[in-house]
Write an enzyme that holds these catalytic residues in place. Structure first.
Site, PDB file in Angstrom:
ATOM      1  N   ASP A 230       2.547   5.749   6.943  1.00 26.09           N
ATOM      2  CA  ASP A 230       2.608   6.458   8.228  1.00 26.09           C
ATOM      3  C   ASP A 230       3.327   7.795   8.003  1.00 26.09           C
ATOM      4  O   ASP A 230       4.412   7.826   7.403  1.00 26.09           O
ATOM      5  CB  ASP A 230       3.373   5.595   9.235  1.00 26.09           C
ATOM      6  CG  ASP A 230       3.321   6.164  10.645  1.00 26.09           C
ATOM      7  OD1 ASP A 230       2.590   5.597  11.470  1.00 26.09           O
ATOM      8  OD2 ASP A 230       4.027   7.166  10.904  1.00 26.09           O
ATOM      9  N   ASN A 238       2.771  18.263  15.069  1.00 30.56           N
ATOM     10  CA  ASN A 238       1.713  18.647  16.020  1.00 30.56           C
ATOM     11  C   ASN A 238       2.254  19.588  17.084  1.00 30.56           C
ATOM     12  O   ASN A 238       1.623  20.603  17.421  1.00 30.56           O
ATOM     13  CB  ASN A 238       1.180  17.398  16.727  1.00 30.56           C
ATOM     14  CG  ASN A 238      -0.046  16.825  16.049  1.00 30.56           C
ATOM     15  OD1 ASN A 238      -0.798  17.551  15.416  1.00 30.56           O
ATOM     16  ND2 ASN A 238      -0.236  15.526  16.183  1.00 30.56           N
ATOM     17  N   HIS A 243      -2.452  20.956  17.064  1.00 35.23           N
ATOM     18  CA  HIS A 243      -3.248  19.805  16.659  1.00 35.23           C
ATOM     19  C   HIS A 243      -4.126  20.074  15.432  1.00 35.23           C
ATOM     20  O   HIS A 243      -4.317  19.207  14.594  1.00 35.23           O
ATOM     21  CB  HIS A 243      -4.133  19.394  17.838  1.00 35.23           C
ATOM     22  CG  HIS A 243      -4.064  17.937  18.123  1.00 35.23           C
ATOM     23  ND1 HIS A 243      -2.964  17.335  18.694  1.00 35.23           N
ATOM     24  CD2 HIS A 243      -4.966  16.956  17.910  1.00 35.23           C
ATOM     25  CE1 HIS A 243      -3.202  16.044  18.815  1.00 35.23           C
ATOM     26  NE2 HIS A 243      -4.405  15.793  18.342  1.00 35.23           N
ATOM     27  N   ASP A 247      -4.396  18.080  12.066  1.00 34.01           N
ATOM     28  CA  ASP A 247      -5.652  17.556  11.475  1.00 34.01           C
ATOM     29  C   ASP A 247      -5.772  17.938   9.999  1.00 34.01           C
ATOM     30  O   ASP A 247      -6.210  17.118   9.172  1.00 34.01           O
ATOM     31  CB  ASP A 247      -6.870  18.119  12.235  1.00 34.01           C
ATOM     32  CG  ASP A 247      -7.055  17.426  13.575  1.00 34.01           C
ATOM     33  OD1 ASP A 247      -6.294  16.481  13.858  1.00 34.01           O
ATOM     34  OD2 ASP A 247      -7.957  17.828  14.330  1.00 34.01           O
ATOM     35  N   GLU A 273      -2.021   8.571  12.687  1.00 34.98           N
ATOM     36  CA  GLU A 273      -1.441   9.079  11.434  1.00 34.98           C
ATOM     37  C   GLU A 273      -1.012   7.909  10.573  1.00 34.98           C
ATOM     38  O   GLU A 273      -0.062   7.967   9.822  1.00 34.98           O
ATOM     39  CB  GLU A 273      -0.273  10.042  11.665  1.00 34.98           C
ATOM     40  CG  GLU A 273       0.621   9.947  12.870  1.00 34.98           C
ATOM     41  CD  GLU A 273       1.172   8.582  13.276  1.00 34.98           C
ATOM     42  OE1 GLU A 273       0.354   7.761  13.733  1.00 34.98           O
ATOM     43  OE2 GLU A 273       2.383   8.367  13.173  1.00 34.98           O
TER      44      GLU A 273
HETATM   45  N1  LIG Z   1      -3.448  16.261  14.809  1.00 37.86           N
HETATM   46  C1  LIG Z   1      -3.666  14.991  15.088  1.00 37.86           C
HETATM   47  N2  LIG Z   1      -2.670  14.251  15.631  1.00 37.86           N
HETATM   48  C2  LIG Z   1      -2.877  12.963  15.901  1.00 37.86           C
HETATM   49  C3  LIG Z   1      -4.132  12.363  15.631  1.00 37.86           C
HETATM   50  N3  LIG Z   1      -4.053  11.075  15.999  1.00 37.86           N
HETATM   51  C4  LIG Z   1      -2.803  10.860  16.481  1.00 37.86           C
HETATM   52  N4  LIG Z   1      -2.086  12.000  16.409  1.00 37.86           N
HETATM   53  C5  LIG Z   1      -0.698  12.245  16.818  1.00 37.86           C
HETATM   54  O1  LIG Z   1       0.184  11.552  15.964  1.00 37.86           O
HETATM   55  C6  LIG Z   1       1.434  11.446  16.663  1.00 37.86           C
HETATM   56  C7  LIG Z   1       2.086  10.129  16.328  1.00 37.86           C
HETATM   57  O2  LIG Z   1       3.377  10.180  16.852  1.00 37.86           O
HETATM   58  P1  LIG Z   1       4.372   8.958  16.844  1.00 37.86           P
HETATM   59  O3  LIG Z   1       3.613   7.679  16.888  1.00 37.86           O
HETATM   60  O4  LIG Z   1       5.384   9.210  17.938  1.00 37.86           O
HETATM   61  O5  LIG Z   1       5.059   8.992  15.452  1.00 37.86           O
HETATM   62  P2  LIG Z   1       5.729  10.162  14.632  1.00 37.86           P
HETATM   63  O6  LIG Z   1       5.962  11.391  15.431  1.00 37.86           O
HETATM   64  O7  LIG Z   1       4.920  10.327  13.392  1.00 37.86           O
HETATM   65  O8  LIG Z   1       7.108   9.515  14.282  1.00 37.86           O
HETATM   66  P3  LIG Z   1       7.441   8.409  13.218  1.00 37.86           P
HETATM   67  O9  LIG Z   1       6.203   7.685  12.903  1.00 37.86           O
HETATM   68  O10 LIG Z   1       8.445   7.534  13.895  1.00 37.86           O
HETATM   69  O11 LIG Z   1       7.981   9.117  12.044  1.00 37.86           O
HETATM   70  C8  LIG Z   1       1.131  11.630  18.153  1.00 37.86           C
HETATM   71  O12 LIG Z   1       1.658  12.843  18.596  1.00 37.86           O
HETATM   72  C9  LIG Z   1      -0.383  11.708  18.191  1.00 37.86           C
HETATM   73  O13 LIG Z   1      -0.878  12.586  19.171  1.00 37.86           O
HETATM   74  C10 LIG Z   1      -5.171  13.178  15.088  1.00 37.86           C
HETATM   75  O14 LIG Z   1      -6.301  12.744  14.829  1.00 37.86           O
HETATM   76  N5  LIG Z   1      -4.896  14.476  14.828  1.00 37.86           N
END
Ligand SMILES: Nc1nc2c(ncn2[C@@H]2O[C@H](COP(=O)(O)OP(=O)(O)OP(=O)(O)O)[C@@H](O)[C@H]2O)c(=O)[nH]1
Length: 351
Positions: A230, A238, A243, A247, A273
């Site tokens: 992860d 982001n 975004h 990506d 992610e």
């Molecule tokens: N750019 C992009 N962002 C994505 C995609 N799918 C999910 N996300 C973003 O990934 C982020 C995941 O955030 P969180 O689950 O809070 O986790 P994190 O910020 O990585 O924090 P930790 O995992 O605790 O380190 C969210 O802001 C989603 O919008 C995608 O296909 N593209």
């Protein structure tokens, strides 16, 4: 490997084709032996003993062939034997002349049967050999006891050539369209199993292709290492860069996975992610080493063109699965390990 597993699933198409050949084999065997026995009984008092011998003999051989197939389940061998029996029956019938010299009429269904049993290439060769043998028998009358008129022989050979050519064209294009459908199905399947952004395998691939294969042939996979990954603080990335940049990071990390895994391994995107690396025949120590190597590379690679100093990092959880039944449990453990890596400060491997 993903493509190979999908191809493995396409065995369904081969099963349908095998069923087609099986039905032709069964139909020809039972019907031919039944007809042979009926005509054998009708001709039991024929002047020439050869006719009932041919009829009963081939009837019995067709029956034995299908019984042996039912026991051995060897379709290729049964079809090859059937084709030889068909050839033997046709030649001996034309040799003898049949009831009231009607042997030639009985030959016409057999080219199509040979195509059904043998497939295009072998059937074409077999039909050609049969046609040549028949032509020799008909045009050198001294070779055989049966007598056919010259005009009858020529018309028969001409009609038989037409039948063979039509069967060949028909079967050739049936096989071609079968292959084209197969390819189309395979590419659709691959598309449905692939994540559009990263081109990694997706969750559907795990459920619909990997899991059935793992259950069917666990020896090809276990011990199966699961590495859950992860990206750290991806939301922050982001929010700060947008975004599209997020990506690009997802794509760059996916490329990094592909560079670091073997041909037989799978890299899957299972969430926004979140990724899962599935490594067949990998023990716990090796899995930890792979995860650590990837973790270091992620943290060292400059992934953002906009900010060369921004360091993307990722956390990893590792678990080993020893059987298909254990998969869910191992996945939960890998997830638990991932969270302990996150809780321990991120950018690390736990397992
Ligand atoms: N750019 C992009 N962002 C994505 C995609 N799918 C999910 N996300 C973003 O990934 C982020 C995941 O955030 P969180 O689950 O809070 O986790 P994190 O910020 O990585 O924090 P930790 O995992 O605790 O380190 C969210 O802001 C989603 O919008 C995608 O296909 N593209």
């Amino acid at each position: 490997m993903q493509t190979q597993l999908i191809k493995h699933d396409k065995k369904q198409v081969d099963k349908i084709d095998a069923r087609r050949r099986h039905y032709i084999l069964a139909f020809v065997s039972y019907i031919t032996s039944l007809v042979m026995f009926i005509y054998g009984i009708k001709n039991i008092h024929a002047e020439e003993i050869l006719l009932p011998v041919i009829l009963f003999g081939t009837g019995l051989l067709f029956l034995v062939n299908i019984i042996v197939f039912q026991i051995s389940d060897n379709l290729d061998r049964a079809c090859a034997v059937e084709a030889i029996l068909v050839g033997f029956f046709v030649l001996s019938l034309v040799f003898q002349g049949g009831y009231n010299n009607t042997a030639l009429y009985w030959v016409f269904p057999f080219p199509a049967i040979l195509f059904g049993l043998l497939g295009v290439r072998k059937a074409l060769i077999f039909n050609f050999l049969l046609l040549t043998s028949l032509a020799v028998m008909l045009y050198i009358p001294d070779l055989i006891p049966a007598q056919y008129k010259d005009a009858e022989a020529s018309r028969f050979i001409a009609s038989l050539v037409i039948v063979i050519i039509v069967c060949w064209i028909n079967d050739f294009y049936r096989e071609r369209s079968h292959q084209a459908m197969d390819k189309l199905q395979e590419s659709k399947e691959l598309q449905a199993n692939t994540d559009a952004l990263t081109l990694l395998a997706n969750r559907r691939f795990i459920d619909s292709s990997l899991m059935p294969n793992l259950a069917e042939q666990p020896e090809l996979f276990v011990p199966l290492a699961l590495i859950m990954c992860d990206i750290d603080h991806f939301k922050r990335l982001n929010d700060r860069y947008g975004h599209n940049v997020g990506d690009d990071v997802l794509k760059a990390i996916s490329m990094l996975f592909k560079r670091n895994i073997r041909q037989q391994d799978f890299a899957c995107r299972i969430g926004g992610e979140e990724f899962l690396l599935i490594l067949p025949h990998t023990n716990h120590t090796d899995a930890l080493n792979v995860a650590e190597k990837i973790r270091q590379q992620v943290s060292q690679e400059k992934m953002l063109k906009q900010d060369k100093h921004y360091q993307v990092t990722a956390s990893f959880g590792v678990a080993i699965c020893e059987s298909a039944e254990q998969y869910d449990e191992a996945l939960k453990l890998a997830d638990k390990m991932l969270y302990s890596a996150k809780n321990a400060g991120r950018n690390q491997v736990a397992g």
